[in-house]
Write an enzyme that holds these catalytic residues in place. Structure first.
Site, PDB file in Angstrom:
ATOM      1  N   ASP A  36     -31.928  99.533  37.152  1.00  7.56           N
ATOM      2  CA  ASP A  36     -32.146  98.836  35.869  1.00  7.56           C
ATOM      3  C   ASP A  36     -32.656  99.784  34.783  1.00  7.56           C
ATOM      4  O   ASP A  36     -33.232 100.827  35.072  1.00  7.56           O
ATOM      5  CB  ASP A  36     -33.137  97.686  36.093  1.00  7.56           C
ATOM      6  CG  ASP A  36     -33.110  96.702  34.929  1.00  7.56           C
ATOM      7  OD1 ASP A  36     -32.073  96.607  34.235  1.00  7.56           O
ATOM      8  OD2 ASP A  36     -34.136  96.027  34.714  1.00  7.56           O
ATOM      9  N   HIS A  53     -25.099 103.079  30.641  1.00  8.47           N
ATOM     10  CA  HIS A  53     -24.415 102.790  31.909  1.00  8.47           C
ATOM     11  C   HIS A  53     -23.748 104.058  32.454  1.00  8.47           C
ATOM     12  O   HIS A  53     -23.760 104.313  33.656  1.00  8.47           O
ATOM     13  CB  HIS A  53     -23.382 101.674  31.726  1.00  8.47           C
ATOM     14  CG  HIS A  53     -24.009 100.355  31.356  1.00  8.47           C
ATOM     15  ND1 HIS A  53     -25.053  99.817  32.075  1.00  8.47           N
ATOM     16  CD2 HIS A  53     -23.765  99.479  30.349  1.00  8.47           C
ATOM     17  CE1 HIS A  53     -25.413  98.660  31.523  1.00  8.47           C
ATOM     18  NE2 HIS A  53     -24.654  98.435  30.469  1.00  8.47           N
ATOM     19  N   LEU A 147     -24.661 108.584  55.622  1.00 12.15           N
ATOM     20  CA  LEU A 147     -25.349 107.527  54.878  1.00 12.15           C
ATOM     21  C   LEU A 147     -24.450 106.304  54.679  1.00 12.15           C
ATOM     22  O   LEU A 147     -23.301 106.431  54.274  1.00 12.15           O
ATOM     23  CB  LEU A 147     -25.747 108.083  53.491  1.00 12.15           C
ATOM     24  CG  LEU A 147     -26.423 107.094  52.537  1.00 12.15           C
ATOM     25  CD1 LEU A 147     -27.892 106.913  52.892  1.00 12.15           C
ATOM     26  CD2 LEU A 147     -26.297 107.557  51.092  1.00 12.15           C
TER      27      LEU A 147
HETATM   28  C1  IPE Z   1     -28.819  97.775  34.529  1.00 16.91           C
HETATM   29  O1  IPE Z   1     -29.234  98.138  33.253  1.00 16.91           O
HETATM   30  C2  IPE Z   1     -27.321  97.723  34.663  1.00 16.91           C
HETATM   31  C3  IPE Z   1     -26.781  96.377  34.804  1.00 16.91           C
HETATM   32  C4  IPE Z   1     -27.500  95.288  34.861  1.00 16.91           C
HETATM   33  C5  IPE Z   1     -25.353  96.248  34.903  1.00 16.91           C
HETATM   34  P1  IPE Z   1     -29.345  97.100  32.088  1.00 16.91           P
HETATM   35  O2  IPE Z   1     -28.051  97.047  31.367  1.00 16.91           O
HETATM   36  O3  IPE Z   1     -29.839  95.785  32.557  1.00 16.91           O
HETATM   37  O4  IPE Z   1     -30.429  97.791  31.170  1.00 16.91           O
HETATM   38  P2  IPE Z   1     -31.593  97.077  30.379  1.00 16.91           P
HETATM   39  O5  IPE Z   1     -32.377  96.271  31.360  1.00 16.91           O
HETATM   40  O6  IPE Z   1     -30.956  96.226  29.337  1.00 16.91           O
HETATM   41  O7  IPE Z   1     -32.374  98.209  29.799  1.00 16.91           O
HETATM   42  C1  IPE Z   2     -30.564  93.358  37.646  1.00 17.36           C
HETATM   43  O1  IPE Z   2     -30.847  93.761  36.351  1.00 17.36           O
HETATM   44  C2  IPE Z   2     -29.127  93.620  37.968  1.00 17.36           C
HETATM   45  C3  IPE Z   2     -28.742  95.017  38.036  1.00 17.36           C
HETATM   46  C4  IPE Z   2     -29.499  96.052  37.845  1.00 17.36           C
HETATM   47  C5  IPE Z   2     -27.375  95.253  38.392  1.00 17.36           C
HETATM   48  P1  IPE Z   2     -30.789  92.759  35.124  1.00 17.36           P
HETATM   49  O2  IPE Z   2     -31.050  93.558  33.912  1.00 17.36           O
HETATM   50  O3  IPE Z   2     -29.535  91.966  35.149  1.00 17.36           O
HETATM   51  O4  IPE Z   2     -31.998  91.779  35.459  1.00 17.36           O
HETATM   52  P2  IPE Z   2     -32.841  90.828  34.523  1.00 17.36           P
HETATM   53  O5  IPE Z   2     -31.870  90.037  33.687  1.00 17.36           O
HETATM   54  O6  IPE Z   2     -33.688  91.704  33.666  1.00 17.36           O
HETATM   55  O7  IPE Z   2     -33.656  90.003  35.459  1.00 17.36           O
HETATM   56 MG    MG Z   3     -31.722  95.043  32.849  1.00 16.31          MG
END
Ligand code: IPE
Ligand code: IPE
Ligand code: MG
Length: 257
Positions: A36, A53, A147
Site C-alpha cells: 500500500d 504503481h 520461493l
Molecule cells: C496500493 O496503493 C495499490 C493498490 C491498492 C492497487 P494505493 O493505490 O492504495 O496507494 P494509496 O493508499 O492511495 O497511497
Molecule cells: C489494500 O489497499 C489493497 C492493496 C494494497 C492491493 P487499499 O488502498 O485498497 O486499502 P484501503 O482502501 O485503504 O483500506
Molecule cells: Mg491504499
C-alpha cells in the site's frame, strides 16, 4: 575529505547490517504484504498515481529476490482487492496493464530464480488476455521448488471464504462430504493459499493500520508489522527490520509461555 565522508558512511552501513542480522532459525515461513501507499508516494512527488504503481512494481521485483535470499518460503502479496474496482476506470486499467507488463518483463527472471508463482483471487472478472498469461506463467513455474509467490489479484478474504463455503456445500449436497467432516482443516484446504495457509508475519506499509479484507482466515495468528513508509520506498532493509521485530516477539497461540 570525500574519502573521510565515504568511510563514515560505510561504517554506518556496516553497523546497521550488523544490527540487522537475523536469527536463521527463526525466519517467518510465510510472509504476507499489503503493498500500500503507491498513490501517496506519487502525490508527494507531484506525479500521477500511475507513477506510484509503476514504482511499486519495481519494489516487488526487489522484495521477491530479498525474501528468497533471507529464507522466507512463502510470500503472499496484495496487488488488487475485490474493492479496488471502485477506483476510476483509468487507474484500474493502468494496474491491469502493469500486471501484464510486469510478468512479461520478469517472467524469465522468476523462472530462473526457481520461484513458484500462483495468482490468488477470482480471475473470472479479469480480461481473457490476463487470465491466459496468469495461467501460462503458473504452468511454466509449477515445477519450481524455490520461493512460493502468491500474487493476490481481485482478492478478498470474505469472498475467498464465501467461495470455499459454496464449494463445500456443493460437495455436501452431492453426498461427497458429511457435515461432521467439515473441520477447520477441511475449510482450509478449500482456500486459495492451501496448503500453505498460515501467515506468520503480515506487513503493511503506507501508514494505515487495517487489514482491508486481506487473508482473514490465514492471518488468525499472524504477527503484524506496520510502517509509514510507502510501498515504493520499501527495501530489503525494511523487510529485515520487520523480520527483526518478528524475531523479538513471543508467539503464544493462546497458550502460556
Ligand atoms: C496500493 O496503493 C495499490 C493498490 C491498492 C492497487 P494505493 O493505490 O492504495 O496507494 P494509496 O493508499 O492511495 O497511497
Ligand atoms: C489494500 O489497499 C489493497 C492493496 C494494497 C492491493 P487499499 O488502498 O485498497 O486499502 P484501503 O482502501 O485503504 O483500506
Ligand atoms: Mg491504499
Amino acid at each position: 575529505m570525500l574519502n573521510k565522508l565515504f568511510a563514515t558512511q560505510k561504517r554506518d552501513t556496516d553497523a546497521k547490517s550488523a544490527k540487522l542480522s537475523l536469527d536463521p532459525d527463526n525466519i517467518p515461513h510465510h510472509v504476507a504484504i499489503i503493498m500500500d501507499g503507491n498513490g501517496r508516494w506519487a502525490k508527494r512527488r507531484d506525479l500521477p498515481r500511475s507513477a506510484g504503481h509503476k514504482a511499486g512494481a519495481d519494489t516487488l521485483k526487489k522484495i521477491v529476490a530479498a525474501a528468497g535470499e533471507i529464507g522466507v518460503k512463502v510470500l503472499t502479496v496484495y496487488a488488487f482487492s475485490t474493492e479496488n474496482w471502485k477506483r476510476p476506470d483509468e487507474e484500474v486499467s493502468y494496474i491491469m496493464n502493469l500486471m501484464y507488463t510486469y510478468l512479461e518483463k520478469n517472467f524469465l527472471d522468476l523462472k530462473k530464480n526457481n520461484v513458484c508463482l500462483h495468482f490468488i483471487g477470482d480471475r473470472s472478472r479479469l480480461s481473457d488476455k490476463l487470465q491466459r498469461v496468469f495461467k501460462k506463467a503458473e504452468e511454466d513455474m509449477a515445477g519450481n521448488t524455490g520461493l512460493v509467490l502468491n500474487v493476490a489479484v481481485n482478492y478478498g478474504g470474505r469472498m475467498e471464504i464465501t467461495q470455499a463455503v459454496q464449494n463445500i456445500a456443493r460437495e455436501a449436497a452431492a453426498g461427497k462430504i458429511a457435515v461432521e467432516d467439515i473441520t477447520e482443516d477441511l475449510v482450509g484446504s478449500y482456500l486459495y493459499t492451501a496448503p500453505e495457509n498460515d501467515v506468520d508475519l503480515l506487513i503493511r506499509p503506507g501508514a494505515d493500520t487495517r487489514i482491508s479484507n486481506y487473508l482473514l482466515w490465514q492471518a488468525a495468528y499472524a504477527e503484524f508489522w506496520f510502517t509509514p513508509l510507502c510501498w515504493p520506498d520499501f527495501t530489503k532493509e525494511t523487510l529485515i527490520e520487520a523480520i527483526t521485530s518478528f524475531q523479538a516477539r513471543e508467539r503464544r497461540f493462546g497458550g502460556l509461555k
